[in-house]
Design an enzyme around this catalytic site. Structure first.
Site, short mmCIF file in Angstrom:
data_model
loop_
_atom_site.label_atom_id
_atom_site.label_comp_id
_atom_site.label_asym_id
_atom_site.label_seq_id
_atom_site.Cartn_x
_atom_site.Cartn_y
_atom_site.Cartn_z
N PHE A 112 3.30 39.16 8.40
CA PHE A 112 4.35 38.34 7.80
C PHE A 112 5.65 39.14 7.94
O PHE A 112 5.70 40.30 7.55
CB PHE A 112 4.02 38.06 6.34
CG PHE A 112 4.91 37.02 5.73
CD1 PHE A 112 4.56 35.69 5.78
CD2 PHE A 112 6.09 37.38 5.10
CE1 PHE A 112 5.39 34.72 5.22
CE2 PHE A 112 6.92 36.41 4.54
CZ PHE A 112 6.57 35.08 4.60
N ARG A 147 -0.08 24.32 9.85
CA ARG A 147 -0.97 25.02 8.92
C ARG A 147 -1.42 24.06 7.81
O ARG A 147 -0.62 23.31 7.26
CB ARG A 147 -0.24 26.19 8.25
CG ARG A 147 0.26 27.25 9.18
CD ARG A 147 0.67 28.50 8.39
NE ARG A 147 1.57 28.20 7.28
CZ ARG A 147 1.98 29.09 6.38
NH1 ARG A 147 1.53 30.34 6.43
NH2 ARG A 147 2.81 28.75 5.42
N TYR A 188 2.73 33.13 -6.25
CA TYR A 188 3.17 31.72 -6.18
C TYR A 188 2.41 30.92 -5.13
O TYR A 188 2.63 29.73 -4.98
CB TYR A 188 4.68 31.61 -5.94
CG TYR A 188 5.22 32.37 -4.75
CD1 TYR A 188 5.07 31.88 -3.46
CD2 TYR A 188 5.91 33.56 -4.93
CE1 TYR A 188 5.57 32.57 -2.36
CE2 TYR A 188 6.43 34.26 -3.84
CZ TYR A 188 6.25 33.77 -2.56
OH TYR A 188 6.76 34.47 -1.49
N LYS A 189 1.51 31.56 -4.37
CA LYS A 189 0.74 30.82 -3.38
C LYS A 189 -0.55 30.33 -4.05
O LYS A 189 -0.49 29.49 -4.92
CB LYS A 189 0.49 31.70 -2.15
CG LYS A 189 1.82 31.95 -1.40
CD LYS A 189 1.72 32.95 -0.27
CE LYS A 189 3.11 33.11 0.37
NZ LYS A 189 3.22 34.33 1.16
N ASP A 208 -1.96 43.84 2.04
CA ASP A 208 -1.14 42.72 1.58
C ASP A 208 -2.08 41.53 1.35
O ASP A 208 -2.69 41.02 2.29
CB ASP A 208 -0.07 42.39 2.62
CG ASP A 208 0.89 41.32 2.11
OD1 ASP A 208 0.45 40.45 1.34
OD2 ASP A 208 2.08 41.36 2.49
C1 LIG Z 1 4.43 34.99 1.32
C2 LIG Z 1 4.34 36.38 1.80
C3 LIG Z 1 5.29 37.33 1.43
C4 LIG Z 1 6.46 36.90 0.59
O1 LIG Z 1 7.25 37.92 0.13
P1 LIG Z 1 8.35 37.59 -0.97
O2 LIG Z 1 8.95 38.88 -1.29
O3 LIG Z 1 7.65 36.93 -2.11
O4 LIG Z 1 9.33 36.63 -0.40
C5 LIG Z 1 5.11 38.64 1.86
N1 LIG Z 1 4.05 38.98 2.63
C6 LIG Z 1 3.14 38.06 3.02
C7 LIG Z 1 1.96 38.48 3.85
C8 LIG Z 1 3.27 36.74 2.63
O5 LIG Z 1 2.37 35.85 3.02
#
Ligand SMILES: *Cc1c(COP(=O)(O)O)cnc(C)c1O
Length: 412
Positions: A125, A371, A222-223, A197
């Protein structure tokens, strides 16, 4: 071939079916984007309302003590800890995932003085990689090796120069799931620290950080955890590392005695040293409500249903949409995927827009990836059937062809 009657049978036998009523899902919507923003639970909404009216408006400053605001980050951390295989005192809710990536990787690098390489994935990501650039800006000697650029496999990038490996448990594009225990063992064999992560695995499947011997981990709430837009993230550190763990954002909430107002910084002895400053309490309360649903969830059942939902979707789409140019990029093997299914399609953006117009909400990632996320707490087998059927109709009718082919919105 699966029939509607089979689907009804699956829903009747679903031990998690009762959880759907805990959520507010707009009428007529099949929501397959819980991997991006989880649905609102009634408990989360009630918790925010109560915290705003009673704790903030009604009791003001007294709520820091009386409502337990100050200790919320650790208490919520322990509840997430149960879902990710952490022991009490190893997880704290704080800041954002991006910020926690920075803190965790900095802490990992500090644990391995003299080792000047960080390993990560080119497919990571992007914010994780951007934060690594921030880490490198503080340590000019650091080099970053990327799986997919410097070698095809992450394992081939490990050697005695590596301090930290930042790795996504589930790939946000393909949904591919890493073997956490096996990879952590490889990372340790090279003498490096494993930073996981969990953004796409926390709340999506059973995670066993301590079983895998993980060192540090971050993830967002939040996911799949349904904590609400921008809900605070979490950070985990194994107990064995806590006494030596140093991160550079040494704010007062990470201090051993925040209210002593000492001149110098001294870290909290435990996981609170991974915090920084004052947290968004109303967002913490939304997460608090969301976790009251999770407190009741058996993660083994959750994973079983997730595998069944994603497997069913793959089968139904491949049966119904054959010849339409869809290419599955998610591993077919159940234990190699998370809780999402992704397909490539030349008209991916337009097809997704057409699906959304028909009440099936997934999302799109450039250049042409669709997705579909499957949150087992609020989706039924019938939802999966209906979503696959809608996709078949969209492709059969070709209605997407009249839509613009380019992603126009700010957030896709
Ligand atoms: C959604 C996501 C993030 C989001 O990071 P934020 O700091 O909350 O914007 C980071 N890493 C991964 C792998 C994600 O899927």
């Amino acid at each position: 071939m699966t029939t509607v009657a089979d689907i009804a049978e699956l829903d009747r036998g679903d031990p998690l079916a009762g959880f759907r009523d805990a959520f507010v899902i707009p009428e007529g919507l099949i929501y397959l984007d819980g991997n991006s923003l989880g649905a609102a639970s009634r408990a989360a909404l009630a918790a925010v309302e109560r915290a705003a009216r009673e704790e903030w408006a009604g009791k003001l400053i007294a709520s820091w003590n009386d409502a337990g605001w100050f200790t919320l980050p650790s208490r919520l951390g322990d509840r997430i800890g149960r879902l990710i295989g952490a022991a009490p005192g190893e997880t704290v809710v704080s800041d954002t995932t991006s910020i926690n990536v920075f803190k965790a990787v900095e802490a990992a690098v500090a644990l391995r003085p003299g080792c000047n390489v960080i390993v990560a994935e080119a497919s990571s990501f992007p914010t994780d990689l951007y934060m690594l650039e921030g880490v490198r800006s503080r340590h000019p000697e650091l080099k970053i090796r990327l799986e997919g650029v410097d070698a095809p496999r992450l394992e081939d990038l490990l050697d005695g120069d590596v301090s930290a490996v930042l790795v996504n448990h589930v790939d946000y594009r393909s949904g591919a799931l890493r073997d956490m225990a096996a990879l952590t063992a490889r990372i340790h064999a090279a003498g490096a620290i494993a930073v996981w992560d969990l953004c796409h695995s926390a709340g999506a499947l059973e995670v066993d950080l301590n079983g895998a011997g993980a060192d540090l981990a971050v993830g967002c709430s939040y996911k799949y955890l349904n904590g609400g837009p921008g809900a605070p993230a979490f950070v985990f550190a194994a107990t064995r590392h806590l006494p030596h763990l140093r991160q550079p954002l040494t704010g007062w909430w990470a201090h051993a005695r925040p209210f002593a107002f000492d001149l110098g910084f001294e870290p909290d002895p435990g996981i609170r040293r991974m915090q920084c400053g004052t947290q968004a309490i109303l967002s913490m309360r939304a997460l608090d409500g969301a976790l009251s649903v999770w407190d009741e969830v058996d993660m083994v059942e959750l994973r079983r249903k997730s595998v069944a939902l994603t497997g069913l979707f793959i089968d139904l789409v491949e049966e119904g949409c054959a010849g339409h140019g869809l290419q599955l990029v998610t591993p077919r093997q159940a234990d190699a995927r998370g809780s999402q299914v992704s397909f490539l399609h030349e008209g991916g953006y337009a097809v997704m827009q057409e699906l959304i117009a028909r009440g099936v909400v997934g999302d799109f990632r450039r250049p042409n990836l669709m997705r579909f996320g499957f949150a087992p707490l609020y989706l039924s087998y019938r939802d999966v059937w209906d979503a696959a059927e809608t996709l078949r109709q969209v492709l059969d009718e070709g209605a997407w062809r009249t839509r613009g082919a380019e992603a126009g919105a700010l957030v896709t």
